[in-house]
Motif scaffolding. Structure first.
Motif, PDB file in Angstrom:
ATOM      1  N   GLU A  95     -14.269  -0.192  -2.677  1.00  0.00           N
ATOM      2  CA  GLU A  95     -12.905  -0.493  -3.129  1.00  0.00           C
ATOM      3  C   GLU A  95     -11.866   0.304  -2.341  1.00  0.00           C
ATOM      4  OE1 GLU A  95     -10.094  -0.052  -7.104  1.00  0.00           O
ATOM      5  OE2 GLU A  95     -12.247   0.341  -7.236  1.00  0.00           O
ATOM      6  N   HIS A  96     -12.036   1.615  -2.296  1.00  0.00           N
ATOM      7  CA  HIS A  96     -11.033   2.435  -1.604  1.00  0.00           C
ATOM      8  C   HIS A  96     -11.152   2.309  -0.094  1.00  0.00           C
ATOM      9  CE1 HIS A  96      -9.248   4.578  -5.036  1.00  0.00           C
ATOM     10  NE2 HIS A  96     -10.440   4.441  -5.607  1.00  0.00           N
ATOM     11  N   GLY A  97     -12.373   2.177   0.424  1.00  0.00           N
ATOM     12  CA  GLY A  97     -12.525   2.004   1.866  1.00  0.00           C
ATOM     13  C   GLY A  97     -11.867   0.739   2.358  1.00  0.00           C
ATOM     14  N   TYR A  98     -11.943  -0.340   1.560  1.00  0.00           N
ATOM     15  CA  TYR A  98     -11.337  -1.602   1.962  1.00  0.00           C
ATOM     16  C   TYR A  98      -9.813  -1.503   1.978  1.00  0.00           C
ATOM     17  CZ  TYR A  98     -10.910  -6.703   2.248  1.00  0.00           C
ATOM     18  OH  TYR A  98     -10.624  -7.980   2.645  1.00  0.00           O
ATOM     19  N   ARG A  99      -9.244  -0.818   1.012  1.00  0.00           N
ATOM     20  CA  ARG A  99      -7.791  -0.626   0.995  1.00  0.00           C
ATOM     21  C   ARG A  99      -7.340   0.149   2.234  1.00  0.00           C
ATOM     22  NH1 ARG A  99      -4.684  -1.241  -3.524  1.00  0.00           N
ATOM     23  NH2 ARG A  99      -3.333   0.445  -2.812  1.00  0.00           N
ATOM     24  N   ILE A 100      -8.022   1.251   2.516  1.00  0.00           N
ATOM     25  CA  ILE A 100      -7.602   2.102   3.633  1.00  0.00           C
ATOM     26  C   ILE A 100      -7.854   1.405   4.963  1.00  0.00           C
ATOM     27  CG2 ILE A 100      -8.066   4.291   4.789  1.00  0.00           C
ATOM     28  CD1 ILE A 100      -8.607   5.527   2.082  1.00  0.00           C
ATOM     29  N   ALA A 101      -8.941   0.619   5.076  1.00  0.00           N
ATOM     30  CA  ALA A 101      -9.194  -0.126   6.309  1.00  0.00           C
ATOM     31  C   ALA A 101      -8.086  -1.138   6.562  1.00  0.00           C
ATOM     32  CB  ALA A 101     -10.553  -0.821   6.227  1.00  0.00           C
ATOM     33  N   GLN A 102      -7.634  -1.839   5.500  1.00  0.00           N
ATOM     34  CA  GLN A 102      -6.519  -2.768   5.659  1.00  0.00           C
ATOM     35  C   GLN A 102      -5.240  -2.022   6.050  1.00  0.00           C
ATOM     36  OE1 GLN A 102      -6.196  -6.241   2.827  1.00  0.00           O
ATOM     37  NE2 GLN A 102      -7.632  -4.964   1.666  1.00  0.00           N
ATOM     38  N   LEU A 103      -5.036  -0.859   5.464  1.00  0.00           N
ATOM     39  CA  LEU A 103      -3.854  -0.070   5.806  1.00  0.00           C
ATOM     40  C   LEU A 103      -3.869   0.293   7.294  1.00  0.00           C
ATOM     41  CD1 LEU A 103      -1.343   1.491   4.822  1.00  0.00           C
ATOM     42  CD2 LEU A 103      -2.858   3.434   4.381  1.00  0.00           C
ATOM     43  N   GLY A 104      -5.055   0.749   7.793  1.00  0.00           N
ATOM     44  CA  GLY A 104      -5.154   1.067   9.212  1.00  0.00           C
ATOM     45  C   GLY A 104      -4.947  -0.151  10.088  1.00  0.00           C
ATOM     46  N   ALA A 105      -5.480  -1.294   9.656  1.00  0.00           N
ATOM     47  CA  ALA A 105      -5.340  -2.513  10.445  1.00  0.00           C
ATOM     48  C   ALA A 105      -3.881  -2.953  10.529  1.00  0.00           C
ATOM     49  CB  ALA A 105      -6.197  -3.622   9.836  1.00  0.00           C
ATOM     50  N   TRP A 106      -3.160  -2.904   9.397  1.00  0.00           N
ATOM     51  CA  TRP A 106      -1.767  -3.343   9.413  1.00  0.00           C
ATOM     52  C   TRP A 106      -0.884  -2.404  10.226  1.00  0.00           C
ATOM     53  CZ3 TRP A 106       0.505  -7.762   8.648  1.00  0.00           C
ATOM     54  CH2 TRP A 106      -0.174  -8.746   7.918  1.00  0.00           C
ATOM     55  N   PHE A 141       0.853  -1.178   0.000  1.00  0.00           N
ATOM     56  CA  PHE A 141       0.000   0.000   0.000  1.00  0.00           C
ATOM     57  C   PHE A 141       0.890   1.229   0.000  1.00  0.00           C
ATOM     58  CE2 PHE A 141      -2.832  -2.919   2.496  1.00  0.00           C
ATOM     59  CZ  PHE A 141      -3.840  -3.004   1.560  1.00  0.00           C
ATOM     60  N   GLY A 142       0.299   2.367  -0.386  1.00  0.00           N
ATOM     61  CA  GLY A 142       0.957   3.622  -0.107  1.00  0.00           C
ATOM     62  C   GLY A 142       0.708   4.002   1.343  1.00  0.00           C
ATOM     63  N   ASP A 143       1.238   5.147   1.769  1.00  0.00           N
ATOM     64  CA  ASP A 143       0.906   5.582   3.125  1.00  0.00           C
ATOM     65  C   ASP A 143      -0.521   6.133   3.125  1.00  0.00           C
ATOM     66  OD1 ASP A 143       0.995   8.169   2.063  1.00  0.00           O
ATOM     67  OD2 ASP A 143       3.042   8.520   2.761  1.00  0.00           O
ATOM     68  N   PHE A 144      -0.984   6.524   4.304  1.00  0.00           N
ATOM     69  CA  PHE A 144      -2.388   6.924   4.432  1.00  0.00           C
ATOM     70  C   PHE A 144      -2.705   8.133   3.553  1.00  0.00           C
ATOM     71  CE2 PHE A 144      -5.527   9.645   6.676  1.00  0.00           C
ATOM     72  CZ  PHE A 144      -6.645   8.858   6.427  1.00  0.00           C
ATOM     73  N   GLU A 145      -1.828   9.133   3.535  1.00  0.00           N
ATOM     74  CA  GLU A 145      -2.091  10.323   2.732  1.00  0.00           C
ATOM     75  C   GLU A 145      -2.192   9.976   1.251  1.00  0.00           C
ATOM     76  OE1 GLU A 145       0.012  10.180   5.219  1.00  0.00           O
ATOM     77  OE2 GLU A 145      -0.995  11.548   6.618  1.00  0.00           O
ATOM     78  N   GLN A 146      -1.325   9.079   0.793  1.00  0.00           N
ATOM     79  CA  GLN A 146      -1.367   8.691  -0.616  1.00  0.00           C
ATOM     80  C   GLN A 146      -2.667   7.948  -0.956  1.00  0.00           C
ATOM     81  OE1 GLN A 146       2.286   6.453  -0.645  1.00  0.00           O
ATOM     82  NE2 GLN A 146       3.430   8.107  -1.654  1.00  0.00           N
ATOM     83  N   GLU A 147      -3.048   7.025  -0.089  1.00  0.00           N
ATOM     84  CA  GLU A 147      -4.274   6.266  -0.336  1.00  0.00           C
ATOM     85  C   GLU A 147      -5.504   7.173  -0.267  1.00  0.00           C
ATOM     86  OE1 GLU A 147      -4.696   3.239  -1.308  1.00  0.00           O
ATOM     87  OE2 GLU A 147      -2.624   2.570  -1.194  1.00  0.00           O
ATOM     88  N   ALA A 192     -14.480  12.091   0.533  1.00  0.00           N
ATOM     89  CA  ALA A 192     -13.438  11.066   0.492  1.00  0.00           C
ATOM     90  C   ALA A 192     -12.537  11.158   1.717  1.00  0.00           C
ATOM     91  CB  ALA A 192     -12.619  11.211  -0.787  1.00  0.00           C
ATOM     92  N   ALA A 193     -12.207  12.395   2.140  1.00  0.00           N
ATOM     93  CA  ALA A 193     -11.364  12.560   3.319  1.00  0.00           C
ATOM     94  C   ALA A 193     -12.048  11.997   4.556  1.00  0.00           C
ATOM     95  CB  ALA A 193     -11.032  14.036   3.513  1.00  0.00           C
ATOM     96  N   THR A 194     -13.335  12.284   4.701  1.00  0.00           N
ATOM     97  CA  THR A 194     -14.082  11.799   5.864  1.00  0.00           C
ATOM     98  C   THR A 194     -14.201  10.286   5.838  1.00  0.00           C
ATOM     99  OG1 THR A 194     -15.358  13.851   5.878  1.00  0.00           O
ATOM    100  CG2 THR A 194     -16.256  11.990   7.120  1.00  0.00           C
ATOM    101  N   ALA A 195     -14.583   9.727   4.677  1.00  0.00           N
ATOM    102  CA  ALA A 195     -14.745   8.279   4.572  1.00  0.00           C
ATOM    103  C   ALA A 195     -13.408   7.564   4.745  1.00  0.00           C
ATOM    104  CB  ALA A 195     -15.371   7.918   3.222  1.00  0.00           C
ATOM    105  N   GLY A 196     -12.328   8.175   4.260  1.00  0.00           N
ATOM    106  CA  GLY A 196     -11.018   7.561   4.424  1.00  0.00           C
ATOM    107  C   GLY A 196     -10.585   7.506   5.874  1.00  0.00           C
ATOM    108  N   THR A 197     -10.787   8.607   6.607  1.00  0.00           N
ATOM    109  CA  THR A 197     -10.454   8.624   8.029  1.00  0.00           C
ATOM    110  C   THR A 197     -11.294   7.612   8.790  1.00  0.00           C
ATOM    111  OG1 THR A 197      -9.806  10.954   7.939  1.00  0.00           O
ATOM    112  CG2 THR A 197     -10.390  10.063  10.094  1.00  0.00           C
ATOM    113  N   GLU A 198     -12.566   7.522   8.424  1.00  0.00           N
ATOM    114  CA  GLU A 198     -13.458   6.560   9.074  1.00  0.00           C
ATOM    115  C   GLU A 198     -12.980   5.132   8.818  1.00  0.00           C
ATOM    116  OE1 GLU A 198     -18.249   5.597   9.214  1.00  0.00           O
ATOM    117  OE2 GLU A 198     -17.332   6.265   7.340  1.00  0.00           O
TER     118      GLU A 198
END
Length: 648
Positions: free
Chosen positions: A486-497, A426-432, A568-574
């Motif tokens: 699609e994007h929420g699942y990527r960012i959720a995995q990033l937060g989990a890892w 993954f990229g970092d959180f800001e990139q994703e 997108a910013a709100t959903a990504g943080t969530e």
């Protein structure tokens, strides 16, 4: 010898003018209102109590027998369902439960008197108003005797002749403590405000005040003073127009209705009354924070969190005090049919059943019967599409899947399976999150361009854009949900890892696919909100001045595209907060810490930087994690905060 209480004995005890056990609340000096009077005359109490009573009474109350730990049978040919269906005194089950819940909500206690036949068999139950019955005896643990008061005499009942429902009282275990007592000061304020408003309208809507006459005014002769006095008296009685003399001025002394905030005060009263009974505010007409997307969740919350304790209490009291009096009552219990209220719409139920059985589940004649149409020859055969029998599909609906269904997006998702796998790239959180914002804004801009092209097709006046918009709403929602998942699942995995790397590098016990149901629900909510925001802009443009509709439409489209970046910013943080929280739970972590981020955080978020709570608790702003969809937009929109975790 069996003591028999009949309906005739109860009816012979007529209602007395004032029962000894009536409960009163002091609203002003020398003004006392009985609880029943407050229910009849106080609109906020009436609204909340009747809301509880009606919503519980409409649920079916079924009787069952426990056959084993995994099986039960519903009882229909048994004395218990017969009593509940026709308890006595021309009561229905609905009226019985409605009275029960109303009595408990008003008095925090309720009473059913058991009606028996001469043989001693239980025939039914009759509710008695709490103001007409009193508990007697010195035993503060349980009642020794009940007395029903009436003008034609009193009726004494033993405890086994009464089903006694009551709440909690910190002193006497036989009684409850009415929520109305806790609301006394608020109701007293409402009472005084109503009395002031009534006085004002009796005065013709005029406010109290004084007349000021200048000190240098000429001497007021008796005839002039009397003439003015009569004119002013005529004005205060509702007629004529007063004429002020000699530079006189009127100075208002009463509180101005606008400054008194009567409407806000009445709204506050309803809010406090609803809070005292643990009812979500939108359920009683307070829609300040209600949205189309969260009203369904609030309806679920109503039957799970608000009415759930009520239903459990009623079921257990009937099981303890009524069912043992019946013959053949071993392993018998009652249960409200709560599932009927929570099973979703017909469309949702039909889709779930069809997926579960893998084929159509309704006969054609059954469907025709529901539409009040006659049966057809051959209509009693179940039609099963060939694609269910010869393909590898689980459901006939798979032949034409919804665009937002998970399988469409799944091919582009990075799935992590089983413990011990390597972390995906993954990229970092800001990139994703930037990629998420770019994808959502591109999609939104494409829809906005289509909207502008549709509007430009008619330059001489605004076309019916709302009809065009609503016609494509289903397809837009499907595309949008797929993108959000699609994007929420990527960012959720990033937060989990981020959590797993520190506390559980082997990902033991964690499977990211368990997050998908939550992410799908979150995507549905965000998609509905984003779609509604676009529709609101179209509606505002179309309802505005006809000469400005094109400029208004372009402006609305631009605002919608800009809002997509914040969405997108709100959903990504969530998604990051949820993913890290899920990984923390399976990793055995018990504490979470709020870390404020961003260059210009909210004052409330800045103040709670470093706040530490248990993993299952909420922070002081009511959120479980930054961007939590259960919070208000003022606390979640464009949030850049994050969480840290610890075992203690």
């Amino acid at each position: 010898m069996t003591f028999v209480v009949s309906q005739g004995q109860l009816s012979a005890v007529s209602i007395s003018p004032m029962a000894a056990s009536a409960a009163y609340v002091q609203l002003a000096d020398g003004v006392y209102h009985e609880y029943a009077h407050l229910y009849r005359c106080q609109p906020q109490i009436r609204t909340v109590v009747s809301f509880l009573a009606r919503n519980i009474a409409q649920l079916g109350l079924h009787a069952y027998r426990r056959v084993s730990d995994t099986d039960r049978e519903r009882l229909t040919d048994h004395s218990l369902p017969r009593i509940l269906a026709a308890p006595g005194a021309q009561l229905t089950r609905y009226r019985l439960i409605e009275r029960l819940v109303s009595d408990i909500a008003i008095y925090d206690r309720a009473f059913w008197v058991k009606v028996r036949m001469d043989s001693g068999a239980l025939l039914g139950v009759i509710p008695i108003p709490p103001s007409r019955i009193e508990i007697e005896g010195d035993n503060w643990l349980q009642p020794e005797k009940f007395v029903v008061y009436g003008s034609k005499g009193d009726l004494e009942l033993s405890p086994d002749q009464v089903v006694h429902f009551h709440g909690y009282d910190p002193v006497d275990l036989r009684h409850g403590s009415s929520p109305i007592d806790a609301l006394r000061s608020l109701l007293a304020e409402e009472f005084e405000a109503n009395r002031a408003r009534e006085q004002m309208w009796r005065d013709g809507g005029r406010l109290s005040g004084v007349l000021k006459r200048p000190a240098d005014a000429p001497k007021w002769e008796e005839p002039s003073r009397n003439r003015f006095k009569e004119g002013w008296r005529s004005y205060t009685r509702g007629g004529g127009t007063p004429i002020l003399e000699d530079g006189m001025e009127y100075e208002q002394l009463a509180i101005d209705p606008a400054k008194a905030q009567y409407i806000e005060a009445r709204k506050l009263t309803r809010e406090e009354v609803a809070a005292a009974y643990h009812i979500p505010l939108p359920m009683v007409g307070i829609l300040d924070h209600a949205t189309f997307s969260n009203i369904k969740e609030q309806h679920q919350q109503l039957y799970q969190d608000t009415l759930g304790p009520w239903l459990t209490m009623i079921q257990e009291e009937i099981g303890l005090q009524l069912i043992p009096d019946l013959s053949d009552s071993d392993d018998v219990y009652v249960e409200f049919n709560l599932q009927e209220k929570l099973r979703g719409s017909f469309e949702e139920q039909a889709a779930q059943l069809q997926t579960a059985v893998g084929a159509p589940w309704l006969l054609r004649n059954e469907a025709r019967a529901r539409m009040n149409l006659p049966a057809l020859d051959g209509g009693d055969e179940l039609i099963t599409p060939l694609n269910v029998l010869v393909g590898d599909q689980a459901s006939p609906t798979d032949s034409a899947p919804e665009a937002a269904a998970l399988p469409k997006a799944r091919g582009r998702l990075m799935l992590v399976k089983a413990a011990g796998v390597e972390r995906p790239e993954f990229g970092d959180f800001e990139q994703e999150r930037d990629a998420f914002a770019e994808a959502l804004s591109t999609w939104t801009r494409r829809q906005a361009d289509r909207l502008l092209a549709q509007g430009g097709a008619k330059a001489d006046g605004p076309p019916d854009l709302l009809e065009w918009w609503d016609g494509g709403s289903e397809d837009r929602l499907a595309e949008l949900q797929s993108l959000l998942v699609e994007h929420g699942y990527r960012i959720a995995q990033l937060g989990a890892w981020g959590v797993l790397d520190d506390f559980n590098p082997e990902a033991s016990g964690w499977d990211p696919e368990v997050m998908l149901p939550w992410l799908l629900a979150a995507a549905e909510t965000h998609a509905a909100q984003h779609e509604q925001a676009g529709r609101d802009g179209v509606q505002a443009a179309q309802e505005g001045p006809p000469e400005d509709w094109q400029d208004a439409l372009r402006n609305a489209a631009g605002v919608w595209v800009t809002a997509s970046v914040m969405r997108a910013a709100t959903a990504g943080t969530e998604a990051r907060g949820f993913g890290s929280h899920d990984a923390a739970g399976v990793s055995g972590l018990t504490k979470k810490v709020w870390r404020t981020g961003g260059t210009n955080p909210r004052p409330s978020h800045r103040a709670q930087d470093g706040e530490r709570v248990s993993l299952d608790d909420v922070f002081s702003n009511g959120l479980r994690w930054p961007g939590d969809g259960k919070g208000e937009a003022k606390e979640t929109a464009n949030c850049n905060c994050r969480l840290e975790y610890a075992q203690e």
